[in-house]
Design an enzyme around this catalytic site. Structure first.
Site, short mmCIF file in Angstrom:
data_model
loop_
_atom_site.label_atom_id
_atom_site.label_comp_id
_atom_site.label_asym_id
_atom_site.label_seq_id
_atom_site.Cartn_x
_atom_site.Cartn_y
_atom_site.Cartn_z
N HIS A 145 26.94 82.27 79.80
CA HIS A 145 28.36 82.45 79.47
C HIS A 145 28.96 81.06 79.28
CE1 HIS A 145 32.62 83.41 80.28
NE2 HIS A 145 32.31 84.69 80.09
N ASP A 222 25.03 81.30 88.39
CA ASP A 222 26.24 82.02 88.00
C ASP A 222 26.03 83.48 88.37
OD1 ASP A 222 28.13 83.52 86.70
OD2 ASP A 222 27.99 82.46 84.79
N GLN A 225 27.98 88.27 87.20
CA GLN A 225 27.59 89.64 86.88
C GLN A 225 26.72 90.27 87.95
OE1 GLN A 225 28.77 91.49 84.58
NE2 GLN A 225 29.89 89.90 83.48
N LYS A 248 35.30 91.05 89.36
CA LYS A 248 34.15 91.83 88.86
C LYS A 248 33.47 92.58 90.01
CE LYS A 248 33.20 88.44 85.22
NZ LYS A 248 33.63 88.98 83.92
N CYS A 386 31.71 85.45 74.96
CA CYS A 386 31.69 84.07 75.50
C CYS A 386 30.26 83.56 75.63
CB CYS A 386 32.41 83.97 76.84
SG CYS A 386 34.15 84.35 76.74
N1 PLP Z 1 29.76 84.04 83.93
C1 PLP Z 1 29.44 85.24 83.48
C2 PLP Z 1 27.99 85.63 83.33
C3 PLP Z 1 30.44 86.14 83.11
O1 PLP Z 1 30.13 87.34 82.63
C4 PLP Z 1 31.79 85.73 83.25
C5 PLP Z 1 32.90 86.63 82.84
O2 PLP Z 1 32.73 87.50 82.04
C6 PLP Z 1 32.07 84.47 83.77
C7 PLP Z 1 31.02 83.65 84.10
C8 PLP Z 1 33.47 83.99 83.95
O3 PLP Z 1 34.10 84.69 84.95
P1 PLP Z 1 35.67 84.44 85.23
O4 PLP Z 1 36.35 84.61 83.90
O5 PLP Z 1 36.02 85.52 86.21
O6 PLP Z 1 35.79 83.07 85.77
#
Ligand code: PLP
Length: 428
Positions: A145, A222, A225, A248, A386
């Site tokens: 992401h 990260d 998810q 999430k 993203c």
């Molecule tokens: N990393 C992953 C794999 C994600 O799916 C997301 C959000 O969709 C993020 C990071 C970013 O999360 P946040 O927008 O809650 O900071």
């Protein structure tokens, strides 16, 4: 216990063997939690298939937030009166609940942030700027992401370090031999997603941490998810940092977590200055507060942290095994149903995946598909998610993505299948 697409525990990523259970054998072990989510009473026709973007909230989390503001609200740490002391204790117990939930050794290894994005930026700014030197390398993967890519590219640009990318195979798995070649003594950090928000791939994080540590590099995972879709244990994963977002995980927006190993956090400088993060302030110098306060400048999101602890209690009441089994069935069902529709191409067919299915429909732009589905009350996401490097890898500008959670049912999958067939008929 294993299942056809995932594992009960995500702790070791994709290291476990694949189950032999055929994907079409569904036990329909439905979870009985949908009634706990008021959004489905307010929108009875909603087919919510966008939990990878944000989860819906159980009533108990909404109530906890309201209860804090109604009867427990005070600023923390600086108060000498009972209400403030109690709010401080509640905030501290939320930190302890998070630590327990992710298997951290100590509550102080949990820093509250605004979310995954902020957690990763914290590490890039604090650890990165103090440690990374020209010529050092940071390894990301092609399926990251942007939250786990852009902060590292910014860090590389500002320090003279080099960003390297581990590629993804046609099936949507990490190319581990390429990863093994990329991680060298020049590598300072490997940044990898636990569960891809586009492909649903569960990465072999334990193998990656072993590889990176052998080369003297750190690993940031990260977990945006993964936390809501199976048990996570940061010490089993062997990672140095782990980031996730409350929203999430059935919790509020505006709250997230950075887990860091204590010894690393002790060494890292603060990244934001202000109240709460200092020991003493004088013209001739400042001393910092202890970890984790050193990284929590200003008034934190107290109520949101408390509600996040309630969300964790909800997850624990359902149980990781039940969540994994339920979502694996939905994913199997969706894979089978969508594969049978002419013109559907699934993006991401990794042996180990969970909760997310991405696809394209021949002759229909994902945004048009999303609009047609929305007319039937079906909420999916369409776009690059993203993850532009990954889109480029598959030669696509966008995909449609359905993602599942504890409140989804086989009927939701069937509604999705019918909606796609309707779109196909409309655009043919
Ligand atoms: N990393 C992953 C794999 C994600 O799916 C997301 C959000 O969709 C993020 C990071 C970013 O999360 P946040 O927008 O809650 O900071």
């Amino acid at each position: 216990m294993k299942n056809s697409v995932g594992e009960t525990t995500l702790a070791k990523g994709a290291d476990a063997e694949t189950s032999v259970q055929p994907p079409h054998v569904l036990t329909r072990s439905r979870l009985d939690v949908r009634d706990q989510f008021p959004i489905f009473a307010i929108h009875p026709n909603l087919v919510y298939l966008d939990s990878a973007a944000t989860s819906q909230k159980p009533q108990r989390v909404i109530d906890r937030l309201a209860r804090f503001y109604a009867g427990e609200n005070a600023n923390i740490h600086r108060g000498v009166y009972a209400l403030s002391a109690e709010a401080t204790a509640t905030y501290d117990s939320a930190r302890a609940a998070v630590a327990r939930f992710i298997g951290a050794a100590l509550p102080d290894e949990v820093i509250f942030t605004r979310g995954t994005t902020e957690s990763i930026n914290l590490v890039a700014q604090s650890w990165g700027r103090s440690v990374v030197k020209p010529g050092d390398e940071i390894v990301v993967t092609e399926m990251e992401h942007h939250s786990n890519w852009v902060p590292w590219q910014m860090l590389a640009d500002s320090t003279g370090a080099v960003l390297r990318m581990a590629p993804v195979t046609e099936a949507g798995e990490l190319d581990m031999s390429a990863m093994a070649r990329l991680v060298t003594p020049r590598t300072r950090l490997v940044a990898v997603t636990h569960l891809s928000n586009v492909l649903g791939t569960i990465n072999p994080v334990r193998r990656i941490t072993d590889l990176a540590h052998a080369a003297g590099a750190l690993v940031l995972v990260d977990g945006a998810q993964s936390v809501a879709h199976g048990a996570v244990d940061v010490r089993d994963l062997g990672c140095d940092f782990f980031a996730f977002s409350g929203h999430k995980l059935f919790g509020p927006t505006g709250i997230g977590v950075l887990y860091g190993r204590e010894a690393l956090l002790e060494e890292m400088p603060p990244w934001q200055g202000g109240g709460g993060m200092i020991g003493t302030v004088a013209l001739d110098g400042i001393t910092w507060a202890e970890v984790p306060m050193k990284f929590e400048a200003g008034t934190p999101a107290v109520a949101d942290a408390v509600a996040l602890a309630e969300a964790i209690a909800f997850v624990e009441s359902v149980g990781a095994e039940a969540i994994v089994t339920h979502e694996a069935e939905l994913l199997s069902l969706a894979t089978e149903r969508l594969s049978a529709i002419p013109g559907v191409r699934l993006i991401g067919t990794a042996a180990h995946r969970a909760s997310v299915i991405s696809f394209t429909l021949e002759g229909v732009h994902p945004h048009d598909l999303g609009t047609v589905l929305d007319e039937a009350g079906i909420a999916i996401r369409a776009g690059h998610h993203c993850a532009q490097p990954l889109m480029r890898r598959f030669g696509l500008a966008a995909t449609a993505r359905a993602s599942f959670s504890v409140y989804n049912t086989p009927d939701d999958v069937e509604a999705l299948g019918r909606g796609i067939e309707r779109a196909r008929a409309l655009f043919s």
